[in-house]
Design a protein around this motif. Structure first.
Motif, PDB file in Angstrom:
ATOM      1  N   TYR A  50      27.992  23.561  43.725  1.00 46.89           N
ATOM      2  CA  TYR A  50      28.018  23.736  42.274  1.00 46.89           C
ATOM      3  C   TYR A  50      27.708  25.189  41.904  1.00 46.89           C
ATOM      4  CZ  TYR A  50      26.414  23.752  37.477  1.00 46.89           C
ATOM      5  OH  TYR A  50      26.230  24.085  36.167  1.00 46.89           O
ATOM      6  N   ARG A  51      26.699  25.755  42.559  1.00 48.29           N
ATOM      7  CA  ARG A  51      26.321  27.142  42.257  1.00 48.29           C
ATOM      8  C   ARG A  51      27.429  28.116  42.628  1.00 48.29           C
ATOM      9  NH1 ARG A  51      20.094  26.529  44.274  1.00 48.29           N
ATOM     10  NH2 ARG A  51      19.325  25.567  42.367  1.00 48.29           N
ATOM     11  N   ARG A  52      28.112  27.848  43.749  1.00 54.61           N
ATOM     12  CA  ARG A  52      29.248  28.712  44.131  1.00 54.61           C
ATOM     13  C   ARG A  52      30.357  28.644  43.095  1.00 54.61           C
ATOM     14  NH1 ARG A  52      30.716  28.193  50.420  1.00 54.61           N
ATOM     15  NH2 ARG A  52      32.206  29.780  49.781  1.00 54.61           N
ATOM     16  N   CYS A  53      30.644  27.435  42.623  1.00 51.97           N
ATOM     17  CA  CYS A  53      31.683  27.268  41.597  1.00 51.97           C
ATOM     18  C   CYS A  53      31.287  27.975  40.309  1.00 51.97           C
ATOM     19  CB  CYS A  53      31.929  25.782  41.318  1.00 51.97           C
ATOM     20  SG  CYS A  53      32.749  24.894  42.647  1.00 51.97           S
ATOM     21  N   GLN A  54      30.038  27.799  39.899  1.00 49.63           N
ATOM     22  CA  GLN A  54      29.557  28.427  38.676  1.00 49.63           C
ATOM     23  C   GLN A  54      29.634  29.944  38.778  1.00 49.63           C
ATOM     24  OE1 GLN A  54      28.836  26.564  36.063  1.00 49.63           O
ATOM     25  NE2 GLN A  54      28.519  28.362  34.804  1.00 49.63           N
ATOM     26  N   GLN A  55      29.253  30.489  39.915  1.00 47.82           N
ATOM     27  CA  GLN A  55      29.295  31.939  40.116  1.00 47.82           C
ATOM     28  C   GLN A  55      30.744  32.445  40.066  1.00 47.82           C
ATOM     29  OE1 GLN A  55      27.898  33.318  43.960  1.00 47.82           O
ATOM     30  NE2 GLN A  55      26.963  35.099  42.997  1.00 47.82           N
ATOM     31  N   ALA A  56      31.659  31.723  40.673  1.00 43.98           N
ATOM     32  CA  ALA A  56      33.067  32.127  40.654  1.00 43.98           C
ATOM     33  C   ALA A  56      33.616  32.107  39.228  1.00 43.98           C
ATOM     34  CB  ALA A  56      33.893  31.205  41.553  1.00 43.98           C
ATOM     35  N   LEU A  57      33.234  31.105  38.453  1.00 40.82           N
ATOM     36  CA  LEU A  57      33.684  31.033  37.061  1.00 40.82           C
ATOM     37  C   LEU A  57      33.114  32.186  36.232  1.00 40.82           C
ATOM     38  CD1 LEU A  57      33.469  27.203  36.368  1.00 40.82           C
ATOM     39  CD2 LEU A  57      35.535  28.591  36.609  1.00 40.82           C
ATOM     40  N   GLU A  58      31.862  32.528  36.472  1.00 39.26           N
ATOM     41  CA  GLU A  58      31.254  33.647  35.756  1.00 39.26           C
ATOM     42  C   GLU A  58      31.953  34.959  36.100  1.00 39.26           C
ATOM     43  OE1 GLU A  58      27.111  33.379  36.768  1.00 39.26           O
ATOM     44  OE2 GLU A  58      26.811  31.620  35.484  1.00 39.26           O
ATOM     45  N   GLN A  59      32.304  35.149  37.362  1.00 42.17           N
ATOM     46  CA  GLN A  59      33.014  36.361  37.769  1.00 42.17           C
ATOM     47  C   GLN A  59      34.403  36.417  37.127  1.00 42.17           C
ATOM     48  OE1 GLN A  59      32.954  36.281  42.039  1.00 42.17           O
ATOM     49  NE2 GLN A  59      30.840  36.982  42.163  1.00 42.17           N
ATOM     50  N   ALA A  60      35.084  35.285  37.072  1.00 41.63           N
ATOM     51  CA  ALA A  60      36.404  35.243  36.449  1.00 41.63           C
ATOM     52  C   ALA A  60      36.300  35.544  34.960  1.00 41.63           C
ATOM     53  CB  ALA A  60      37.045  33.872  36.674  1.00 41.63           C
ATOM     54  N   GLU A  61      35.292  34.994  34.311  1.00 39.55           N
ATOM     55  CA  GLU A  61      35.093  35.259  32.890  1.00 39.55           C
ATOM     56  C   GLU A  61      34.831  36.737  32.637  1.00 39.55           C
ATOM     57  OE1 GLU A  61      32.325  33.804  29.139  1.00 39.55           O
ATOM     58  OE2 GLU A  61      31.842  33.128  31.150  1.00 39.55           O
ATOM     59  N   LEU A  62      34.033  37.356  33.483  1.00 41.47           N
ATOM     60  CA  LEU A  62      33.751  38.781  33.353  1.00 41.47           C
ATOM     61  C   LEU A  62      35.031  39.601  33.508  1.00 41.47           C
ATOM     62  CD1 LEU A  62      31.764  41.123  33.028  1.00 41.47           C
ATOM     63  CD2 LEU A  62      31.358  40.988  35.490  1.00 41.47           C
ATOM     64  N   ARG A  63      35.854  39.247  34.490  1.00 40.96           N
ATOM     65  CA  ARG A  63      37.122  39.972  34.691  1.00 40.96           C
ATOM     66  C   ARG A  63      38.015  39.854  33.475  1.00 40.96           C
ATOM     67  NH1 ARG A  63      39.849  38.278  40.135  1.00 40.96           N
ATOM     68  NH2 ARG A  63      41.354  39.819  39.414  1.00 40.96           N
ATOM     69  N   VAL A  64      38.090  38.654  32.882  1.00 44.12           N
ATOM     70  CA  VAL A  64      38.923  38.458  31.694  1.00 44.12           C
ATOM     71  C   VAL A  64      38.381  39.283  30.538  1.00 44.12           C
ATOM     72  CG1 VAL A  64      39.603  36.759  29.948  1.00 44.12           C
ATOM     73  CG2 VAL A  64      39.778  36.191  32.375  1.00 44.12           C
ATOM     74  N   ARG A  65      37.074  39.283  30.369  1.00 42.49           N
ATOM     75  CA  ARG A  65      36.481  40.082  29.293  1.00 42.49           C
ATOM     76  C   ARG A  65      36.774  41.563  29.469  1.00 42.49           C
ATOM     77  NH1 ARG A  65      30.435  37.666  28.307  1.00 42.49           N
ATOM     78  NH2 ARG A  65      31.095  35.637  27.552  1.00 42.49           N
ATOM     79  N   LEU A  66      36.634  42.053  30.704  1.00 46.15           N
ATOM     80  CA  LEU A  66      36.901  43.475  30.954  1.00 46.15           C
ATOM     81  C   LEU A  66      38.360  43.817  30.700  1.00 46.15           C
ATOM     82  CD1 LEU A  66      34.785  44.097  34.174  1.00 46.15           C
ATOM     83  CD2 LEU A  66      34.343  44.985  31.885  1.00 46.15           C
ATOM     84  N   LEU A  67      39.248  42.919  31.087  1.00 47.43           N
ATOM     85  CA  LEU A  67      40.672  43.185  30.910  1.00 47.43           C
ATOM     86  C   LEU A  67      41.118  43.064  29.459  1.00 47.43           C
ATOM     87  CD1 LEU A  67      42.083  41.389  34.063  1.00 47.43           C
ATOM     88  CD2 LEU A  67      42.010  43.845  33.625  1.00 47.43           C
ATOM     89  N   SER A  68      40.431  42.277  28.662  1.00 46.79           N
ATOM     90  CA  SER A  68      40.851  42.078  27.279  1.00 46.79           C
ATOM     91  C   SER A  68      40.051  42.913  26.287  1.00 46.79           C
ATOM     92  CB  SER A  68      40.738  40.595  26.910  1.00 46.79           C
ATOM     93  OG  SER A  68      39.410  40.144  27.039  1.00 46.79           O
ATOM     94  N   ASP A  69      39.109  43.716  26.772  1.00 44.95           N
ATOM     95  CA  ASP A  69      38.292  44.562  25.906  1.00 44.95           C
ATOM     96  C   ASP A  69      39.119  45.751  25.433  1.00 44.95           C
ATOM     97  OD1 ASP A  69      36.400  46.097  24.617  1.00 44.95           O
ATOM     98  OD2 ASP A  69      35.128  46.393  26.375  1.00 44.95           O
ATOM     99  N   PRO A  70      39.374  45.850  24.117  1.00 42.16           N
ATOM    100  CA  PRO A  70      40.191  46.967  23.616  1.00 42.16           C
ATOM    101  C   PRO A  70      39.535  48.334  23.809  1.00 42.16           C
ATOM    102  CG  PRO A  70      39.320  45.675  21.787  1.00 42.16           C
ATOM    103  CD  PRO A  70      38.939  44.972  23.058  1.00 42.16           C
ATOM    104  N   GLU A  71      38.228  48.385  23.994  1.00 43.84           N
ATOM    105  CA  GLU A  71      37.541  49.662  24.191  1.00 43.84           C
ATOM    106  C   GLU A  71      37.465  50.058  25.655  1.00 43.84           C
ATOM    107  OE1 GLU A  71      34.008  50.289  21.966  1.00 43.84           O
ATOM    108  OE2 GLU A  71      34.720  49.081  20.298  1.00 43.84           O
ATOM    109  N   ASN A  72      37.959  49.189  26.536  1.00 38.52           N
ATOM    110  CA  ASN A  72      37.978  49.486  27.970  1.00 38.52           C
ATOM    111  C   ASN A  72      39.337  50.106  28.292  1.00 38.52           C
ATOM    112  OD1 ASN A  72      37.942  49.544  30.736  1.00 38.52           O
ATOM    113  ND2 ASN A  72      37.645  47.350  31.003  1.00 38.52           N
ATOM    114  N   PRO A  73      39.386  51.404  28.598  1.00 32.66           N
ATOM    115  CA  PRO A  73      40.677  52.062  28.842  1.00 32.66           C
ATOM    116  C   PRO A  73      41.441  51.449  30.006  1.00 32.66           C
ATOM    117  CG  PRO A  73      38.846  53.570  29.291  1.00 32.66           C
ATOM    118  CD  PRO A  73      38.263  52.296  28.755  1.00 32.66           C
TER     119      PRO A  73
END
Length: 87
Positions: A50-73
């Motif tokens: 469960y913890r491995r799955c949760q960690q993978a989901l958190e990493q994926a969410e972070l990647r999506v946020r970084l990629l969709s952040d308009p202030e991130n060049p």
């Protein structure tokens, strides 16, 4: 075809494998065919999965946020596009 070592497994594949193992473990536990000791060991393994799955989901969410952040060049540039500071 050679299989990748566990260290080379992609995060998505690792998540899918962990989730599948967790689902199988839950199914076994729900069937009630395990001893108390086996159930405790399965529960412990399930918590780890469960913890491995949760960690993978958190990493994926972070990647999506970084990629969709308009202030991130880097979010606006396609992969492989040289940045001004790289040229």
């Amino acid at each position: 075809m050679a299989r990748k070592s566990p260290a080379e497994t992609s995060p998505v594949a690792d998540f899918e494998n962990s989730l599948e193992a967790l689902e199988q473990l839950v199914e076994k536990m729900e069937n009630g065919e395990m001893s108390l000791e086996e159930s405790l060991a399965a529960y412990e393994r399930g918590v780890g999965l469960y913890r491995r799955c949760q960690q993978a989901l958190e990493q994926a969410e972070l990647r999506v946020r970084l990629l969709s952040d308009p202030e991130n060049p880097a979010a606006a540039e396609p992969f492989g596009t040289p940045r001004a500071e790289d040229v």
